[in-house]
Design a protein around this motif. Structure first.
Motif, mmCIF file in Angstrom:
data_model
loop_
_atom_site.group_PDB
_atom_site.id
_atom_site.type_symbol
_atom_site.label_atom_id
_atom_site.label_comp_id
_atom_site.label_asym_id
_atom_site.label_seq_id
_atom_site.Cartn_x
_atom_site.Cartn_y
_atom_site.Cartn_z
ATOM 1 N N ARG A 1 -4.078 -5.720 -0.495
ATOM 2 C CA ARG A 1 -4.247 -6.045 -1.893
ATOM 3 C C ARG A 1 -3.740 -6.886 -2.787
ATOM 4 N N ALA A 2 -2.708 -7.060 -1.825
ATOM 5 C CA ALA A 2 -1.964 -8.642 -1.982
ATOM 6 C C ALA A 2 -2.602 -10.012 -1.684
ATOM 7 N N MET A 3 -4.089 -10.258 -0.395
ATOM 8 C CA MET A 3 -4.410 -11.072 -0.838
ATOM 9 C C MET A 3 -5.250 -11.296 -1.698
ATOM 10 N N GLY B 1 -8.139 -3.662 10.531
ATOM 11 C CA GLY B 1 -8.374 -2.247 11.167
ATOM 12 C C GLY B 1 -7.284 -1.625 10.625
ATOM 13 N N GLU B 2 -7.284 -0.020 11.380
ATOM 14 C CA GLU B 2 -6.727 0.909 11.373
ATOM 15 C C GLU B 2 -5.714 0.199 10.260
ATOM 16 N N ASN B 3 -4.645 -0.352 11.486
ATOM 17 C CA ASN B 3 -3.330 -0.711 11.212
ATOM 18 C C ASN B 3 -3.227 -1.593 10.111
ATOM 19 N N THR B 4 -3.938 -2.270 9.609
ATOM 20 C CA THR B 4 -4.101 -3.373 9.156
ATOM 21 C C THR B 4 -3.284 -2.183 7.639
ATOM 22 N N GLU B 5 -2.226 -3.251 7.146
ATOM 23 C CA GLU B 5 -0.960 -2.795 5.519
ATOM 24 C C GLU B 5 -1.863 -3.290 4.285
ATOM 25 N N ASN C 1 -12.857 -2.886 -7.131
ATOM 26 C CA ASN C 1 -14.512 -2.794 -6.526
ATOM 27 C C ASN C 1 -14.246 -1.279 -6.109
ATOM 28 N N CYS C 2 -16.137 -0.797 -6.239
ATOM 29 C CA CYS C 2 -16.631 0.815 -6.423
ATOM 30 C C CYS C 2 -16.401 1.295 -5.595
#
Length: 508
Positions: free
Chosen positions: A150-152, A141-145, A444-445
């Motif tokens: 990117r690390a995942m 969601g909007e507060n997801t870091e 990713n584009c």
């Protein structure tokens, strides 16, 4: 003790020949018990050394170990696993685990969830049946870091384990701090197949549960059980190897032939099977078959000695009046000029229709055309970290040869790579968007999106990517300079002969 000694004597008598150190004479119960205990210890050590490692990697062992570690195990109540695909067995194994677990199939487009347990449904509110087949980004969601996201993605691409905390969202919209661990799973051949995710709400983790969670993570399988399929009839008959991209590769080769018809015509003159098929095509068209015969006769002349060639020139002119040269005036030079004109004429009138017809099937793959870039140059045009699949190498290299010099923007993504990164873009794509090759490959584009990008268009693209369905959409994209442009984007999904989506080709 008396009963135990009597049982020991009976067992000793039954296994006397096998028990090490046992004499042929009858022994008392104490000696028999000692011998059997020694035998049991040796057998236990052998079982541990030979079979325990493989057993611990199995789905059945996973179930028993996880159950034993997380809560007391009732072996009588433990159901037997139904035999089937590994992911199905894993789904059964994790069914009773009190922590949320998902298995992501990294070989499918979008890296979708292949299995989840009831604890996942309890934690997130999403039903297992709904979640299976979807990418787990619906938890974001909007507060997801974004740093955590990117690390995942990076660790999933590289098949590396990871433990991280991030903000996720439940179905009702509430957030929770997710302590997530990722565990890659390979088959027995070393091929990366699944990524196992273990999820837990940090606010609900007591010291005991934290210990149980750490124990659980240690026993997540790293290697999937794999049973080699029985030999097929094709294997027994020693048929040619299966090539999943044969149909798509042939279509790409035809595109390469259509780019330069004269070059294709000249190349086909060196293929006997191609000339035979082309002659049949001309005969069906009703004209110009004799011109092909004249062309081949002139080509045969070039293999002769000079005097023989000059003598043959008049004979060829007499046999083929359509050349427009009087036999007594025919020279090799005049016939060579006529042959060049025939090549141009046949290329302009017939080569395109021949390539598009079924008669050219099987012919185009036999002749190697010089492309815009050589086979040695093609890997340099791809994403440096991309491992080109063996079965798709010829198809991909041929397509790059076709589109590399086109004045049309083309991009290619491998849908089996997590995150759907671009593995190739041609020069026109980079000119249109203003990015250098190093700035786009491996991404990713979605970096082309911006404030004015239409949400409905993005949703249509996501739906197409998840289903593997071709689509055409008009979308507002952004160049590197920040300026926007209206992009008429066409997505074409390429499937192999098993009907599995392998690549996504974008034309802008």
């Amino acid at each position: 003790p008396a009963e135990r000694g009597q049982e020991a004597l009976q067992l000793h008598e039954a296994h006397r020949a096998l028990a090490a150190g046992a004499s042929n004479n009858r022994v008392d119960s104490a000696e028999a018990l000692q011998l059997l205990e020694q035998k049991a210890e040796r057998l236990l050590a052998k079982l541990q050394r030979t079979f325990l490692g493989r057993f611990l990697e199995s789905a059945q062992a996973c179930t028993m170990i996880l159950e034993a570690r997380v809560k007391p195990l009732d072996y009588a109540a433990l159901p037997a696993l139904d035999k089937g695909p590994w992911v199905s067995m894993f789904a059964q194994a994790i069914n009773a685990i009190p922590f949320a677990i998902i298995a992501v199939d990294v070989c499918k487009p979008g890296a979708t969830i292949a299995a989840a347990n009831p604890a996942f449904e309890q934690l997130t509110g999403y039903e297992v049946e709904w979640a299976v087949g979807k990418n787990c980004r619906f938890l974001q969601g909007e507060n997801t870091e974004q740093k955590a996201v990117r690390a995942m993605i990076e660790h999933t691409r590289k098949a590396e384990a990871l433990q991280i905390e991030l903000s996720n969202y439940k179905q009702d919209g509430t957030t929770f701090k997710n302590q997530l661990s990722l565990h890659p799973v390979h088959d027995d051949k070393g091929t990366y197949k699944y990524m196992i995710g273990v999820l837990a709400d940090t606010n609900e983790l007591s010291a005991d549960k934290e210990h149980e969670l750490r124990t659980l993570r240690r026993f997540i399988p790293k290697v999937m059980d794999y049973e080699a399929p029985a030999p097929s009839a094709a294997d027994k008959l020693h048929l040619p190897p299966y090539t999943p991209f044969c149909a798509e590769h042939e279509r790409v080769e035809k595109l390469l032939w259509l780019q330069h018809t004269q070059r294709s015509m000249r190349a086909m003159l060196h293929c006997a099977e191609g000339l035979k098929a082309f002659r049949e095509h001309l005969q069906e068209a009703g004209d110009d078959a004799e011109k092909l015969d004249l062309l081949l006769a002139v080509i045969d002349m070039t293999c002769m000695a000079r005097q023989e060639e000059e003598a043959m020139a008049s004979k060829v002119a007499a046999k083929y009046p359509l050349c427009g040269i009087e036999p007594d005036k025919a020279t090799p030079a005049l016939l060579h000029q006529t042959a060049g004109d025939i090549i141009d004429e046949l290329a302009d009138k017939h080569i395109a229709s021949f390539i598009c017809s079924a008669m050219s099937d099987g012919v185009v793959g036999q002749v190697k055309l010089d492309s815009h870039c050589s086979s040695h140059e093609i890997p340099k045009r791809l994403w440096a970290k991309y491992a080109v699949p063996t079965d798709g190498r010829n198809w991909l290299f041929s397509l790059v040869s076709v589109v590399d010099g086109l004045p049309i923007s083309v991009s290619i993504s491998d849908v089996r790579v997590p995150g759907l990164p671009l593995v190739y873009t041609n020069g026109e794509f980079r000119r249109l968007c203003g990015y250098a090759k190093e700035e786009v490959l491996g991404r990713n584009c979605r970096f082309l999106q911006g404030p004015a990008t239409e949400v409905a268009a993005v949703a249509q693209l996501i739906s197409a990517l998840r289903s593997g369905t071709d689509c055409c959409v008009r979308i507002t994209n952004y160049r590197r300079s920040g300026s926007s442009f209206q992009n008429m984007l066409n997505l074409k999904f390429v499937r192999d002969s098993d009907d599995v989506v392998r690549y996504c080709v974008g034309v802008q």
